[in-house]
Design a protein around this motif. Structure first.
Motif, PDB file in Angstrom:
ATOM      1  N   PRO A 126      -2.588 -13.677  17.794  1.00  0.00           N
ATOM      2  CA  PRO A 126      -3.200 -13.273  15.520  1.00  0.00           C
ATOM      3  C   PRO A 126      -4.253 -13.912  15.565  1.00  0.00           C
ATOM      4  O   PRO A 126      -5.310 -14.189  16.178  1.00  0.00           O
ATOM      5  CB  PRO A 126      -1.959 -15.076  16.164  1.00  0.00           C
ATOM      6  N   ALA A 127      -4.728 -13.450  13.929  1.00  0.00           N
ATOM      7  CA  ALA A 127      -5.752 -13.091  13.517  1.00  0.00           C
ATOM      8  C   ALA A 127      -5.196 -14.970  12.665  1.00  0.00           C
ATOM      9  O   ALA A 127      -4.450 -14.917  12.439  1.00  0.00           O
ATOM     10  CB  ALA A 127      -6.153 -12.862  12.637  1.00  0.00           C
ATOM     11  N   ASP A 128      -6.435 -15.838  12.119  1.00  0.00           N
ATOM     12  CA  ASP A 128      -6.255 -17.251  11.695  1.00  0.00           C
ATOM     13  C   ASP A 128      -6.101 -16.111  10.590  1.00  0.00           C
ATOM     14  O   ASP A 128      -4.689 -16.447   9.861  1.00  0.00           O
ATOM     15  CB  ASP A 128      -7.746 -17.647  11.213  1.00  0.00           C
ATOM     16  N   VAL A 129      -6.476 -15.094   9.435  1.00  0.00           N
ATOM     17  CA  VAL A 129      -6.037 -15.243   8.068  1.00  0.00           C
ATOM     18  C   VAL A 129      -5.798 -13.492   8.118  1.00  0.00           C
ATOM     19  O   VAL A 129      -6.612 -12.854   8.333  1.00  0.00           O
ATOM     20  CB  VAL A 129      -7.289 -15.543   7.301  1.00  0.00           C
ATOM     21  N   VAL A 130      -4.021 -13.300   7.896  1.00  0.00           N
ATOM     22  CA  VAL A 130      -4.012 -11.692   7.681  1.00  0.00           C
ATOM     23  C   VAL A 130      -4.217 -11.189   6.441  1.00  0.00           C
ATOM     24  O   VAL A 130      -3.902 -12.049   5.307  1.00  0.00           O
ATOM     25  CB  VAL A 130      -2.825 -11.336   8.307  1.00  0.00           C
ATOM     26  N   TRP A 131      -4.995 -10.531   5.925  1.00  0.00           N
ATOM     27  CA  TRP A 131      -5.013  -9.878   4.447  1.00  0.00           C
ATOM     28  C   TRP A 131      -4.214  -8.314   4.039  1.00  0.00           C
ATOM     29  O   TRP A 131      -4.859  -7.865   4.967  1.00  0.00           O
ATOM     30  CB  TRP A 131      -6.454 -10.095   4.021  1.00  0.00           C
ATOM     31  N   CYS A 132      -3.984  -7.983   3.247  1.00  0.00           N
ATOM     32  CA  CYS A 132      -3.757  -6.398   3.390  1.00  0.00           C
ATOM     33  C   CYS A 132      -3.524  -6.503   1.349  1.00  0.00           C
ATOM     34  O   CYS A 132      -3.503  -7.091   0.933  1.00  0.00           O
ATOM     35  CB  CYS A 132      -2.041  -6.581   3.687  1.00  0.00           C
ATOM     36  N   GLY A 133      -4.253  -5.384   1.365  1.00  0.00           N
ATOM     37  CA  GLY A 133      -3.889  -4.798  -0.310  1.00  0.00           C
ATOM     38  C   GLY A 133      -3.750  -3.538  -0.481  1.00  0.00           C
ATOM     39  O   GLY A 133      -4.778  -3.113   0.384  1.00  0.00           O
ATOM     40  N   LEU A 134      -2.420  -3.554  -1.300  1.00  0.00           N
ATOM     41  CA  LEU A 134      -2.128  -2.875  -2.418  1.00  0.00           C
ATOM     42  C   LEU A 134      -2.031  -1.043  -0.604  1.00  0.00           C
ATOM     43  O   LEU A 134      -2.159  -0.596  -1.510  1.00  0.00           O
ATOM     44  CB  LEU A 134      -3.222  -2.015  -3.170  1.00  0.00           C
ATOM     45  N   SER A 135      -0.917  -1.835  -0.160  1.00  0.00           N
ATOM     46  CA  SER A 135      -0.987  -0.689   1.154  1.00  0.00           C
ATOM     47  C   SER A 135       0.196  -1.196   1.919  1.00  0.00           C
ATOM     48  O   SER A 135       0.885  -0.265   2.311  1.00  0.00           O
ATOM     49  CB  SER A 135      -1.980  -0.795   2.038  1.00  0.00           C
ATOM     50  N   ILE A 136       1.471  -1.699   1.211  1.00  0.00           N
ATOM     51  CA  ILE A 136       2.772  -2.589   2.389  1.00  0.00           C
ATOM     52  C   ILE A 136       3.518  -1.282   0.871  1.00  0.00           C
ATOM     53  O   ILE A 136       4.876  -1.650   1.698  1.00  0.00           O
ATOM     54  CB  ILE A 136       3.225  -2.537   3.350  1.00  0.00           C
ATOM     55  N   HIS A 137       3.806  -1.120   0.382  1.00  0.00           N
ATOM     56  CA  HIS A 137       4.660  -0.826  -0.868  1.00  0.00           C
ATOM     57  C   HIS A 137       5.095   0.356  -1.156  1.00  0.00           C
ATOM     58  O   HIS A 137       6.167   0.750  -1.600  1.00  0.00           O
ATOM     59  CB  HIS A 137       3.795  -0.788  -2.544  1.00  0.00           C
ATOM     60  N   HIS A 138       4.364   1.550   0.449  1.00  0.00           N
ATOM     61  CA  HIS A 138       5.416   2.425  -0.441  1.00  0.00           C
ATOM     62  C   HIS A 138       6.268   2.135   1.236  1.00  0.00           C
ATOM     63  O   HIS A 138       7.429   3.332   1.192  1.00  0.00           O
ATOM     64  CB  HIS A 138       3.944   3.710   0.485  1.00  0.00           C
ATOM     65  N   LEU A 139       6.319   1.547   1.608  1.00  0.00           N
ATOM     66  CA  LEU A 139       7.171   1.651   2.588  1.00  0.00           C
ATOM     67  C   LEU A 139       8.726   1.366   2.057  1.00  0.00           C
ATOM     68  O   LEU A 139       8.356   0.427   0.609  1.00  0.00           O
ATOM     69  CB  LEU A 139       7.034   0.592   3.460  1.00  0.00           C
ATOM     70  N   VAL A 140       9.713   1.299   2.089  1.00  0.00           N
ATOM     71  CA  VAL A 140      11.471   0.795   1.796  1.00  0.00           C
ATOM     72  C   VAL A 140      11.634  -1.307   2.406  1.00  0.00           C
ATOM     73  O   VAL A 140      10.329  -0.922   2.983  1.00  0.00           O
ATOM     74  CB  VAL A 140      12.627   1.522   2.146  1.00  0.00           C
ATOM     75  N   THR A 141      12.226  -1.675   1.663  1.00  0.00           N
ATOM     76  CA  THR A 141      12.737  -3.126   1.807  1.00  0.00           C
ATOM     77  C   THR A 141      12.765  -3.479   3.624  1.00  0.00           C
ATOM     78  O   THR A 141      12.068  -4.036   3.924  1.00  0.00           O
ATOM     79  CB  THR A 141      13.682  -3.521   0.968  1.00  0.00           C
TER      80      THR A 141
END
Ligand SMILES: C[S@@+](CC[C@H](N)C(=O)[O-])C[C@H]1O[C@@H](n2cnc3c(N)ncnc32)[C@H](O)[C@@H]1O
Length: 244
Positions: A126-141
């Motif tokens: 694992p990484a201590d902190v994970v960030w994701c910006g504007l990138s997983i909203h293309h996936l279905v739920t």
């Protein structure tokens, strides 16, 4: 670039989100203009992430999922105890821009030119902190949930997510009209063709969850606590924090 190491993905690596990725590669220039003019609140999002990172009092590792040019995360990490940065992106121009952006920063940098689903499934620790910006909203739920479960496994302290979000009770069509109605007048630096490309991309690819559902997805993924940290001025984009 002594601190920056770039790794290429295996040529046969599976790409879950191939359509969105191809569209995005074509639209990188237009997106960069939106980032530069701050109409998607990258400055405020970076400041929100910085507050989270500044609260960690020991050296920490950081994973940037779909890092883009890494400009937001470079600002957020400045002055914190971040000791290692790992960025993943499927777009080659993005990886090259991130490498330039992070040249000379006071922490080690690994950049993977890879699909984030594959990368997360194979991540050894694992990484201590994970960030994701504007990138997983293309996936279905269902695919968002699978990915967030993999992210949970890759998170040591907290996962912070910046994504388009519908209001509770608002359907996708209503969100689209409201979001584009607020955003489009601000895209003054785009050419008419770029403007159309971005509208087309949002109308065909964006699948925002409601704020309540984004929080719920985090809890279903195995995070112990889910909280909202930020709402952008258009009330179309939000930041959520998920603690392990
Ligand atoms: C809208 S940009 C966001 C970039 C950056 N995180 C930011 O907040 O500005 C979306 C990024 O996701 C990347 N991307 C899209 N699908 C991906 C995938 N399946 N695996 C890795 N990166 C992906 C694109 O190449 C692009 O850099």
């Amino acid at each position: 670039m002594v601190n920056v190491h770039i790794h290429q993905f295996a040529p046969d690596g599976a790409v879950v989100d191939a359509n969105a990725m191809e569209q995005f590669q074509k639209q990188w220039g237009a997106y960069q203009k939106l980032v530069d003019s701050d109409v998607l609140s990258h400055q405020a999002a970076g400041a929100t992430l910085h507050q989270v990172l500044a609260g960690i009092s020991r050296p920490f590792t950081f994973l940037d999922i779909a890092c883009g040019d890494a400009s937001l995360t470079k600002r957020a990490l400045a002055g914190t105890k971040g000791s290692h940065y790992h960025g993943i992106d499927l777009s080659e121009p993005a990886i090259e821009l991130a490498a330039k952006m992070l040249d000379g920063v006071p922490y080690e940098v690994d950049l993977d030119h890879e699909d984030f689903v594959t990368a997360l499934e194979q991540r050894p620790e694992p990484a201590d902190v994970v960030w994701c910006g504007l990138s997983i909203h293309h996936l279905v739920t269902a695919d968002k949930l699978e990915l967030m479960k993999a992210i949970r496994g890759a998170t040591g302290i907290a996962f912070v997510l910046y994504e388009p979000s519908r209001r509770d009770g608002e359907d996708r069509e209503a969100w689209l009209r409201r979001f584009l109605g607020a955003q489009e007048p601000t895209w003054t630096t785009l050419t008419p063709e770029e403007h159309q490309q971005i509208v087309h991309h949002i109308e065909t690819s964006d699948l925002p969850e409601t704020a309540a559902d984004w929080l719920d997805l985090g809890r279903k993924s195995g995070f112990a606590r889910a909280t909202q940290l930020f709402v952008d001025p258009t009330d179309g984009l939000r930041i959520f924090r998920y603690d392990v």
